[in-house]
Enzyme design. Sequence first.
Site, PDB file in Angstrom:
ATOM      1  N   HIS A 133      39.823  44.868  35.427  1.00  0.00           N
ATOM      2  CA  HIS A 133      40.738  45.692  34.636  1.00  0.00           C
ATOM      3  C   HIS A 133      40.929  45.092  33.240  1.00  0.00           C
ATOM      4  CE1 HIS A 133      44.460  47.853  33.540  1.00  0.00           C
ATOM      5  NE2 HIS A 133      44.835  46.674  33.080  1.00  0.00           N
ATOM      6  N   GLU A 134      41.215  43.786  33.179  1.00  0.00           N
ATOM      7  CA  GLU A 134      41.442  43.141  31.882  1.00  0.00           C
ATOM      8  C   GLU A 134      40.190  43.193  31.014  1.00  0.00           C
ATOM      9  OE1 GLU A 134      44.299  42.205  30.793  1.00  0.00           O
ATOM     10  OE2 GLU A 134      45.295  42.636  32.711  1.00  0.00           O
TER      11      GLU A 134
END
Length: 443
Positions: free
Chosen positions: A292-293
Site C-alpha cells: 500500500h505504501e
Amino acid sequence: MGDILAYLDTLDYKQFVLVFSCAVYVFEQYLNYRQHRRYLMHSRPSELADIVTEPDFKKAQAYNLDKSRFGFVEGLYKQIETVLMLHYDALPKIWDFSGQLLYRLTGYNTDYEILQSLVFLTLFTLISTVTSLPFSLYSTFIVEQRHGFNNQTLGLYFADLVKSQLIMAALLLPFMSAFLWIIKSTGDNFFFYIWLIVVIFQLLIITIYPTYIQPLFNKLTPMEEGELRTRIEELAARIEFPLKKLYVIDGSKRSSHSNAYFYGFGKNKHIVLYDTLIEHSNTDEICAVLAHELGHWKMGHTLKLLAVNQVYLLSIFWLFSFFIHNQQLYRDFGFTESMPTLIGFLLFQFIYSPVESVIGFLQHVYQRKNEYEADAYALKLGYASTLRSALIKLSIKNLGGFNVDPWYSAWNHSHPSLVERLNALGVKPTSDKPIVIEEKKEL
C-alpha cells in the site's frame, strides 16, 4: 482583487476573525458531537460482525470515547484562549514586551525589527508550549496510559520536549531571519523569493531529519537477515522501488501504536517499520501494508501532493503581498504604532482561515482518493485477503474508530475509515468470524 480588498477594508478585521473562528468552532463541535454519539454505542453494529470481536469493539469504543471527552475540554479551552488573546490585544502586548526585553538584554532598540521578531517568536512559542503542556501530559499519561499505549516515563517526555524546543530554535530562528530579511529586501515581488527559501528549507528538513534529528529520539536498527527482509526486498524489486536500506524503529519506546513509512530522494529510498508492527503482524500482512505504501510511490502520490502544496504555498505568499502594508489590518488588531512584517503574516493567516478551512477539506478529499488507489494497487499485486487482515489488525491493535460518522470523517480525516476501505477493496472475508490478535507471551 482590488474590489475584494476594498470590500474587506470595510470590515473590522478583528471582529471578522472572531466571528468566523467561533462559527468554525461550533461547526466542528457539532461534527465532534455526531462522532461522540457513535462512541456511546455499546453494541457492535452488524456490518462489523466479521471484522472485530465484541470485546475488541468495546475496547476501541472506550478508548475513543475517552479521547472524545478530552477533546471537547481541550477544544473549548483553545477556543476561549484564542478569543481572549484577540479580544484583549495580547499580540501587541507580547510584541511590545519583546522590544523591551531585547533592549534590556542587548541594548538594541525596536529599530531592529528582525531581532525583535525573533524574541517575539520565542516568547510566543514558549507561551503556547506552557499553555498546551497540561493537555499533552493528560493525553499521554492518563488517556493513552489508561488504554495501554503509553510507554514513556516523565523523564523521557520532558527530555523529548526540551530536545524538540532546542532543535526547533536552532532551525526556525535562522530561517525566520532569512524569511523576514528577504521580504524587506526584495520589494513587491517578495512572495516569489520567500517561496523559494521555504521550498529549500523544506527539502533541507526532509534531508537531515532521518539522519540527524530522528536518531535523537529513536533508534533505527538495520533489519536482520531473514524471511521478512527477503520478502520486502523481493517486493521492492518487483515494482522497481529503489530500496537502499531497511530499518526497524523502536516505536515501542514511547507508544504501542504501530506504523510503517519510507523516505528518501531519487534512487536512495529507505523503508522503516515500527517494532510494534512486526510484533503483531505476520510477514504477508507486513508486505501488504508496504505494498500500500509503495503504491503511493508508484503512482506518484507523494510528488503530486508535494507539487500541489508548493503551488498552494506560493499562492498564499502572493495573497499576503496584498495585505502586508494594510494599515487597517494592523490597527484592528491593536498595532497602532508599528507594522511588523512577522505580525502582518500572522494576522494574514487569521483572516485567510476561511479559505484555509475549505482548502483543508479539499486536501482530505484528494488524499482519501489516493488512499483508495494505493489500496487498489496492493490488491493488484496480489495482497487482497492479507491487506484486509492487516488493516483490521492495525485498527484492532491501535484501537481505531470502527464506528465512524461519515460527516466527521470527511472533514477531519485524510484516510477513509476501515469499513470504507474494506468495502472499496471488495474482498470477502475468508471466515465469518472476526479477526483476533493473539497476544505474545513473554518467556
